[in-house]
Motif scaffolding. Structure first.
Motif, PDB file in Angstrom:
ATOM      1  N   ILE A 178      16.830  38.375 -24.051  1.00  0.00           N
ATOM      2  CA  ILE A 178      17.900  37.860 -24.003  1.00  0.00           C
ATOM      3  C   ILE A 178      19.405  38.432 -24.642  1.00  0.00           C
ATOM      4  N   ASP A 179      20.674  38.329 -24.233  1.00  0.00           N
ATOM      5  CA  ASP A 179      21.399  38.576 -24.108  1.00  0.00           C
ATOM      6  C   ASP A 179      22.820  37.282 -25.486  1.00  0.00           C
ATOM      7  N   PRO A 180      22.845  37.460 -26.798  1.00  0.00           N
ATOM      8  CA  PRO A 180      23.430  36.193 -27.625  1.00  0.00           C
ATOM      9  C   PRO A 180      24.950  35.971 -27.140  1.00  0.00           C
ATOM     10  N   GLU A 181      25.685  36.941 -26.422  1.00  0.00           N
ATOM     11  CA  GLU A 181      26.854  36.597 -25.890  1.00  0.00           C
ATOM     12  C   GLU A 181      26.520  35.761 -24.135  1.00  0.00           C
ATOM     13  N   HIS A 182      25.445  35.995 -23.189  1.00  0.00           N
ATOM     14  CA  HIS A 182      25.561  35.854 -22.568  1.00  0.00           C
ATOM     15  C   HIS A 182      24.122  34.353 -21.784  1.00  0.00           C
ATOM     16  N   LEU A 183      23.778  33.960 -23.158  1.00  0.00           N
ATOM     17  CA  LEU A 183      23.050  32.449 -22.431  1.00  0.00           C
ATOM     18  C   LEU A 183      23.923  30.876 -22.440  1.00  0.00           C
ATOM     19  N   GLU A 184      24.762  31.430 -22.299  1.00  0.00           N
ATOM     20  CA  GLU A 184      25.922  30.346 -21.473  1.00  0.00           C
ATOM     21  C   GLU A 184      25.795  30.495 -20.030  1.00  0.00           C
ATOM     22  N   LYS A 185      25.315  31.469 -19.548  1.00  0.00           N
ATOM     23  CA  LYS A 185      25.084  31.417 -18.309  1.00  0.00           C
ATOM     24  C   LYS A 185      23.513  31.273 -17.966  1.00  0.00           C
ATOM     25  N   TRP A 186      22.504  30.854 -18.617  1.00  0.00           N
ATOM     26  CA  TRP A 186      21.711  30.572 -19.068  1.00  0.00           C
ATOM     27  C   TRP A 186      21.862  28.999 -18.679  1.00  0.00           C
ATOM     28  N   LEU A 187      22.215  28.105 -20.039  1.00  0.00           N
ATOM     29  CA  LEU A 187      22.671  27.177 -19.740  1.00  0.00           C
ATOM     30  C   LEU A 187      23.114  26.222 -18.713  1.00  0.00           C
ATOM     31  N   ILE A 188      24.267  27.088 -17.614  1.00  0.00           N
ATOM     32  CA  ILE A 188      24.671  26.660 -17.460  1.00  0.00           C
ATOM     33  C   ILE A 188      23.629  26.204 -16.138  1.00  0.00           C
ATOM     34  N   GLY A 189      23.101  27.667 -15.661  1.00  0.00           N
ATOM     35  CA  GLY A 189      22.591  27.582 -14.730  1.00  0.00           C
ATOM     36  C   GLY A 189      21.124  26.549 -14.503  1.00  0.00           C
ATOM     37  N   HIS A 190      20.514  26.211 -16.017  1.00  0.00           N
ATOM     38  CA  HIS A 190      19.126  25.393 -15.761  1.00  0.00           C
ATOM     39  C   HIS A 190      19.478  24.566 -16.483  1.00  0.00           C
ATOM     40  N   TYR A 191      21.300  23.949 -16.062  1.00  0.00           N
ATOM     41  CA  TYR A 191      21.529  22.365 -17.079  1.00  0.00           C
ATOM     42  C   TYR A 191      20.496  21.637 -15.970  1.00  0.00           C
ATOM     43  N   VAL A 192      20.571  21.188 -15.316  1.00  0.00           N
ATOM     44  CA  VAL A 192      19.298  20.406 -14.254  1.00  0.00           C
ATOM     45  C   VAL A 192      18.467  19.896 -14.868  1.00  0.00           C
ATOM     46  N   GLU A 193      17.576  21.592 -15.386  1.00  0.00           N
ATOM     47  CA  GLU A 193      16.289  21.212 -16.094  1.00  0.00           C
ATOM     48  C   GLU A 193      16.524  20.773 -17.610  1.00  0.00           C
ATOM     49  N   LEU A 194      17.837  21.440 -18.124  1.00  0.00           N
ATOM     50  CA  LEU A 194      17.441  20.669 -19.911  1.00  0.00           C
ATOM     51  C   LEU A 194      17.370  19.384 -19.385  1.00  0.00           C
TER      52      LEU A 194
END
Length: 243
Positions: free
Chosen positions: A184-200
């Motif tokens: 995981i890249d600390p500068e790219h986590l936001e992509k994960w938060l957007i992409g996995h929003y429904v799951e979260l």
């Protein structure tokens, strides 16, 4: 880093199962070491090139499961090619779904875990010596999975967690499987938060806390990731691989 064998192929092949889950901080490490990177998109590209490659192939994560073959038939071919690759002991690194695919290709069961594990938590490292994951001692790593797997035959267990006893394993020097996200890249986590929003949202995960934990823990994790990746590369055995 120990001196690499001069025959070491200088391109890393990478299989993605979703666009925003990429090599992360691994990418910069590879570039600094003089490697090129070629991505393959599972479900779209022909994966035979990546899985028959004699150099290092990395299989990344994604939101689907190994057993979702009815909905994603390409998984059947991916597993077959991966099984052939592992039989040849070609250098292979799997992360999250990639680790589960390695376990399945080696004959182990893969199944839904009792608890989704999403967030930053420490691992329990095994007493296996040497243990490639020693740099992770006392560090928190990013977990993002709901599936688990049995330990494949002849595998050395490297790490566990409270709900997932098989977090990482290695077979010989060539095959490494990590259930958690070392990349995981600390500068790219936001992509994960957007992409996995429904799951979260569905699992009630606190996005603000995930974001704050990323700032606190990811930089140290990237330093440890560089050490682990370089050690893995330096131990690869090319003597018995057809180049």
């Amino acid at each position: 880093m120990s001196q690499l064998d001069c025959r070491f192929p200088k391109t890393i092949y990478v299989i993605q199962h979703i666009a925003f889950e990429d090599l992360g901080c691994f990418e910069d490490i590879f570039y600094q070491l003089g490697f090129r990177i070629r991505y393959f998109e599972a479900g779209i590209d022909d994966l035979s090139t990546a899985l028959q490659y004699t150099g290092l192939t990395i299989i990344l994560g994604g939101p689907i499961s190994v057993y979702d073959t009815e909905h994603f038939p390409f998984l059947t071919d991916e597993l077959l090619l991966l099984k052939q690759r592992l039989t040849q002991q070609l250098p292979t690194l799997g992360i999250c779904l990639g680790a589960q695919l390695i376990a399945k290709a080696l004959g182990a069961n893969v199944y839904a875990g009792l608890h989704k594990e999403i967030g930053w938590h420490k691992l329990t490292l095994s007493t296996q010596q040497p243990n490639l994951l020693t740099p992770l001692k006392d560090l928190k790593v990013l977990h993002w999975h709901g599936d688990s797997f049995d330990l494949p035959e002849h595998a050395d267990l490297l790490a566990s967690s409270e709900y997932y006893p098989h977090q990482a394993f290695q077979i010989g020097k060539q095959i490494l499987a990590l259930q958690f996200h070392l990349e995981i890249d600390p500068e790219h986590l936001e992509k994960w938060l957007i992409g996995h929003y429904v799951e979260l949202q569905h699992t009630g995960i606190d996005i603000k806390q995930l974001r704050a934990d990323n700032q606190n823990y990811a930089p140290q994790l990237c330093d440890a990731a560089a050490e682990i990746l370089q050690q893995y590369l330096s131990q690869l055995d090319w003597q018995h691989i057809p180049l």
